[in-house]
Write a protein that holds these residues in place. Structure first.
Motif, PDB file in Angstrom:
ATOM      1  N   ASP A  15      41.912  36.811  49.970  1.00 22.10           N
ATOM      2  CA  ASP A  15      42.612  35.801  50.760  1.00 22.10           C
ATOM      3  C   ASP A  15      41.893  34.457  50.697  1.00 22.10           C
ATOM      4  OD1 ASP A  15      44.489  37.720  51.457  1.00 22.10           O
ATOM      5  OD2 ASP A  15      43.679  38.032  53.488  1.00 22.10           O
ATOM      6  N   LEU A  16      40.578  34.489  50.791  1.00 22.72           N
ATOM      7  CA  LEU A  16      39.785  33.265  50.726  1.00 22.72           C
ATOM      8  C   LEU A  16      40.013  32.550  49.402  1.00 22.72           C
ATOM      9  CD1 LEU A  16      37.475  31.412  51.836  1.00 22.72           C
ATOM     10  CD2 LEU A  16      35.886  32.965  50.649  1.00 22.72           C
ATOM     11  N   LEU A  17      39.940  33.290  48.309  1.00 24.41           N
ATOM     12  CA  LEU A  17      40.104  32.684  46.988  1.00 24.41           C
ATOM     13  C   LEU A  17      41.537  32.213  46.756  1.00 24.41           C
ATOM     14  CD1 LEU A  17      37.885  35.143  44.956  1.00 24.41           C
ATOM     15  CD2 LEU A  17      37.365  32.762  45.517  1.00 24.41           C
ATOM     16  N   GLY A  22      41.627  25.385  43.316  1.00 19.96           N
ATOM     17  CA  GLY A  22      40.910  25.552  42.057  1.00 19.96           C
ATOM     18  C   GLY A  22      40.669  26.977  41.630  1.00 19.96           C
ATOM     19  N   PHE A  23      41.163  27.950  42.374  1.00 26.26           N
ATOM     20  CA  PHE A  23      40.961  29.346  42.007  1.00 26.26           C
ATOM     21  C   PHE A  23      42.297  30.050  41.792  1.00 26.26           C
ATOM     22  CE2 PHE A  23      37.027  28.383  44.251  1.00 26.26           C
ATOM     23  CZ  PHE A  23      36.090  28.904  43.379  1.00 26.26           C
ATOM     24  N   ARG A  24      42.302  30.949  40.833  1.00 23.24           N
ATOM     25  CA  ARG A  24      43.429  31.857  40.616  1.00 23.24           C
ATOM     26  C   ARG A  24      42.822  33.235  40.398  1.00 23.24           C
ATOM     27  NH1 ARG A  24      45.981  33.952  36.189  1.00 23.24           N
ATOM     28  NH2 ARG A  24      44.785  32.637  34.795  1.00 23.24           N
ATOM     29  N   LEU A  25      43.081  34.136  41.297  1.00 23.69           N
ATOM     30  CA  LEU A  25      42.499  35.476  41.238  1.00 23.69           C
ATOM     31  C   LEU A  25      43.274  36.312  40.231  1.00 23.69           C
ATOM     32  CD1 LEU A  25      40.314  37.248  42.524  1.00 23.69           C
ATOM     33  CD2 LEU A  25      42.011  37.942  44.216  1.00 23.69           C
ATOM     34  N   VAL A  26      42.589  36.782  39.175  1.00 24.67           N
ATOM     35  CA  VAL A  26      43.258  37.587  38.151  1.00 24.67           C
ATOM     36  C   VAL A  26      43.124  39.079  38.409  1.00 24.67           C
ATOM     37  CG1 VAL A  26      43.111  35.821  36.360  1.00 24.67           C
ATOM     38  CG2 VAL A  26      41.279  37.513  36.567  1.00 24.67           C
ATOM     39  N   ALA A  27      42.133  39.473  39.192  1.00 26.99           N
ATOM     40  CA  ALA A  27      41.953  40.892  39.517  1.00 26.99           C
ATOM     41  C   ALA A  27      41.008  41.012  40.707  1.00 26.99           C
ATOM     42  CB  ALA A  27      41.387  41.660  38.334  1.00 26.99           C
TER      43      ALA A  27
END
Length: 128
Positions: A15-17, A22-27
């Protein structure tokens, strides 16, 4: 990419990311083998790896750090103690932060490790 065994911590970090500029969580995974597979598939700009708190689990986290580093993924380690942070650096992590630090410190360290520049103001994602 996020590697955290505790589901609550993994969800909170996800959730934070997701809300951070500037962040995209891929996994977001718990299993070290799955982390290595996702790293090969997605070539993430950074791996954030939780080094588990119990002494018998720290080597497991250090192995993830080493495996991701060998794949060219810069790693930020979340550590329970500074001594473990030093071990993470030896295993190939670029940096470490104490697990007890605040979310702003984690994001700042992650941006430094990934080379992400946050040109936007501190406001986060749209509430919509």
């Amino acid at each position: 990419m996020l590697v955290v065994d505790d589901v609550r911590v993994r969800e909170a970090m996800s959730d934070l990311l997701a809300a951070a500029v500037g962040f995209r969580l891929v996994a977001a995974v718990a299993d070290p083998a799955e982390a290595v597979q996702h790293a090969a598939r997605h070539a993430p700009a950074i791996g954030i790896v939780d080094l588990w708190s119990t002494a018998d689990q720290v080597p497991r986290g250090l192995n993830v750090v080493t495996a991701l580093s060998r794949q060219g993924v810069p790693v930020l380690a979340l550590t329970p103690r500074e001594r473990v942070g030093a071990l993470a650096l030896e295993a190939g992590a670029v940096a470490f932060v104490d697990k007890g630090c605040g979310p702003d410190q984690v994001l700042e360290a992650a941006r430094a490790v990934a080379g992400v520049l946050d040109a936007a103001p501190e406001s986060q994602a749209d509430p919509a």
